[in-house]
Scaffold this motif. Structure first.
Motif, mmCIF file in Angstrom:
data_model
loop_
_atom_site.group_PDB
_atom_site.id
_atom_site.type_symbol
_atom_site.label_atom_id
_atom_site.label_comp_id
_atom_site.label_asym_id
_atom_site.label_seq_id
_atom_site.Cartn_x
_atom_site.Cartn_y
_atom_site.Cartn_z
ATOM 1 N N GLU A 16 0.811 -1.373 0.058
ATOM 2 C CA GLU A 16 0.168 -0.009 0.235
ATOM 3 C C GLU A 16 0.886 1.190 0.107
ATOM 4 O O GLU A 16 0.291 2.402 -0.244
ATOM 5 N N ARG A 17 1.813 1.161 0.610
ATOM 6 C CA ARG A 17 3.008 2.872 0.867
ATOM 7 C C ARG A 17 3.448 2.279 -0.585
ATOM 8 O O ARG A 17 4.545 4.052 -0.701
ATOM 9 N N THR A 18 3.264 1.817 -1.770
ATOM 10 C CA THR A 18 4.212 1.815 -2.653
ATOM 11 C C THR A 18 3.214 3.001 -3.562
ATOM 12 O O THR A 18 2.456 3.994 -3.708
ATOM 13 N N THR A 19 4.431 4.316 -4.404
ATOM 14 C CA THR A 19 3.735 4.893 -5.086
ATOM 15 C C THR A 19 3.281 4.929 -6.231
ATOM 16 O O THR A 19 3.224 4.216 -6.833
ATOM 17 N N VAL A 20 2.212 5.690 -6.574
ATOM 18 C CA VAL A 20 1.867 5.499 -7.932
ATOM 19 C C VAL A 20 3.010 5.741 -8.765
ATOM 20 O O VAL A 20 2.994 5.222 -9.431
ATOM 21 N N VAL A 89 -6.340 7.093 -18.149
ATOM 22 C CA VAL A 89 -5.030 6.626 -17.806
ATOM 23 C C VAL A 89 -4.818 6.214 -15.854
ATOM 24 O O VAL A 89 -4.416 5.024 -15.461
ATOM 25 N N LEU A 90 -5.559 7.068 -15.097
ATOM 26 C CA LEU A 90 -5.365 6.777 -13.912
ATOM 27 C C LEU A 90 -6.259 5.981 -13.176
ATOM 28 O O LEU A 90 -5.362 5.019 -12.411
ATOM 29 N N PRO A 91 -7.177 5.725 -14.017
ATOM 30 C CA PRO A 91 -7.728 4.387 -13.351
ATOM 31 C C PRO A 91 -7.651 2.874 -14.041
ATOM 32 O O PRO A 91 -7.318 1.874 -12.947
ATOM 33 N N MET A 92 -6.804 3.100 -15.258
ATOM 34 C CA MET A 92 -5.553 1.927 -15.197
ATOM 35 C C MET A 92 -4.663 1.819 -14.096
ATOM 36 O O MET A 92 -4.913 0.430 -13.612
ATOM 37 N N VAL A 93 -3.466 2.667 -13.617
ATOM 38 C CA VAL A 93 -2.442 2.259 -12.694
ATOM 39 C C VAL A 93 -3.934 1.302 -12.023
ATOM 40 O O VAL A 93 -3.500 0.951 -11.215
ATOM 41 N N PHE A 94 -4.293 2.379 -10.662
ATOM 42 C CA PHE A 94 -5.459 1.953 -9.783
ATOM 43 C C PHE A 94 -6.148 -0.164 -9.644
ATOM 44 O O PHE A 94 -5.736 -0.552 -9.395
ATOM 45 N N ASP A 95 -6.102 -0.255 -11.306
ATOM 46 C CA ASP A 95 -6.909 -1.505 -11.539
ATOM 47 C C ASP A 95 -5.867 -2.245 -11.962
ATOM 48 O O ASP A 95 -5.839 -3.099 -11.159
ATOM 49 N N VAL A 96 -4.898 -2.268 -12.139
ATOM 50 C CA VAL A 96 -3.346 -2.618 -11.766
ATOM 51 C C VAL A 96 -3.190 -3.061 -10.104
ATOM 52 O O VAL A 96 -3.181 -3.567 -10.361
ATOM 53 N N ALA A 97 -3.338 -1.953 -9.443
ATOM 54 C CA ALA A 97 -2.925 -2.247 -8.069
ATOM 55 C C ALA A 97 -3.707 -2.824 -7.759
ATOM 56 O O ALA A 97 -3.074 -3.497 -6.252
ATOM 57 N N VAL A 98 -5.565 -2.715 -7.478
ATOM 58 C CA VAL A 98 -6.118 -3.856 -7.171
ATOM 59 C C VAL A 98 -6.157 -4.906 -7.397
ATOM 60 O O VAL A 98 -5.792 -6.161 -6.406
ATOM 61 N N LYS A 99 -5.704 -5.258 -8.996
ATOM 62 C CA LYS A 99 -5.673 -6.809 -9.300
ATOM 63 C C LYS A 99 -4.109 -7.567 -8.951
ATOM 64 O O LYS A 99 -4.268 -8.537 -8.221
ATOM 65 N N ASP A 100 -3.793 -6.529 -8.189
ATOM 66 C CA ASP A 100 -1.847 -7.231 -8.000
ATOM 67 C C ASP A 100 -1.810 -7.089 -6.441
ATOM 68 O O ASP A 100 -0.822 -7.756 -5.946
ATOM 69 N N GLY A 101 -2.705 -6.715 -5.318
ATOM 70 C CA GLY A 101 -3.090 -7.222 -4.151
ATOM 71 C C GLY A 101 -2.536 -5.861 -3.246
ATOM 72 O O GLY A 101 -2.346 -5.695 -2.679
ATOM 73 N N TYR A 102 -2.515 -4.385 -4.357
ATOM 74 C CA TYR A 102 -1.834 -3.493 -3.709
ATOM 75 C C TYR A 102 -3.207 -2.808 -2.866
ATOM 76 O O TYR A 102 -2.335 -1.677 -1.538
ATOM 77 N N LEU A 103 -3.709 -2.601 -3.044
ATOM 78 C CA LEU A 103 -5.128 -2.037 -2.874
ATOM 79 C C LEU A 103 -6.738 -2.918 -3.076
ATOM 80 O O LEU A 103 -6.191 -4.123 -3.965
#
Length: 146
Positions: A16-20, A89-103
């Motif tokens: 979760e502490r990973t930066t955008v 573009v922004l939701p694409m980044v956060f979608d990856v974060a969700v899929k990879d277990g960051y968020l």
């Protein structure tokens, strides 16, 4: 001995502490997309997304801040099309974060975006079409050898 924190939602607190920015650096945006689209996404990342969110930890970005970001682009006079492209573009980044277990959830999903202005296509009046046809009309004599 380091105590490990376990969360019920399964999200690793360290991830979760990973930066955008870190996530976008590791993200291969749209390998299945055309080169022009990839270049556009990279441009939007560097010009719109990263200046606003790049330094932020993933866990700290709130939906209200994404909404404020869209509002700031509206206030800056950007057109609805450009704002929508930046927002893609922004939701694409956060979608990856969700899929990879960051968020657990994507803070950029569900953001209200400015409406696109739909314009009626311009058509020629029938009399104008008739004049164009008359101007380019091919002589009726046959050129095909008989």
């Amino acid at each position: 001995m380091k105590e490990e924190r376990v969360r019920l939602d399964g999200i690793d607190p360290e991830l979760e502490r990973t930066t955008v920015r870190t996530l976008t650096d590791a993200l291969e945006v749209g390998r299945h997309l055309k080169p022009k689209t990839i270049a556009s996404y990279r441009s939007l990342l560097s010009s719109r997304v990263l200046p606003e969110f790049g330094h932020r930890e993933l866990r700290t970005v709130k939906p209200s801040e994404v909404t404020a970001w869209v509002g700031a682009m509206i206030d800056a006079g950007l057109g609805p099309s450009h704002i929508r492209q930046a927002h893609v573009v922004l939701p694409m980044v956060f979608d990856v974060a969700v899929k990879d277990g960051y968020l657990l959830r994507n803070p950029a999903s569900g953001t209200r975006l400015p409406r696109m202005e739909h314009r009626e296509a311009a058509y020629f009046e029938p009399r104008v079409v008739d004049r164009i046809v008359d101007a380019v009309r091919v002589p009726t004599t046959s050129w095909w050898p008989c």
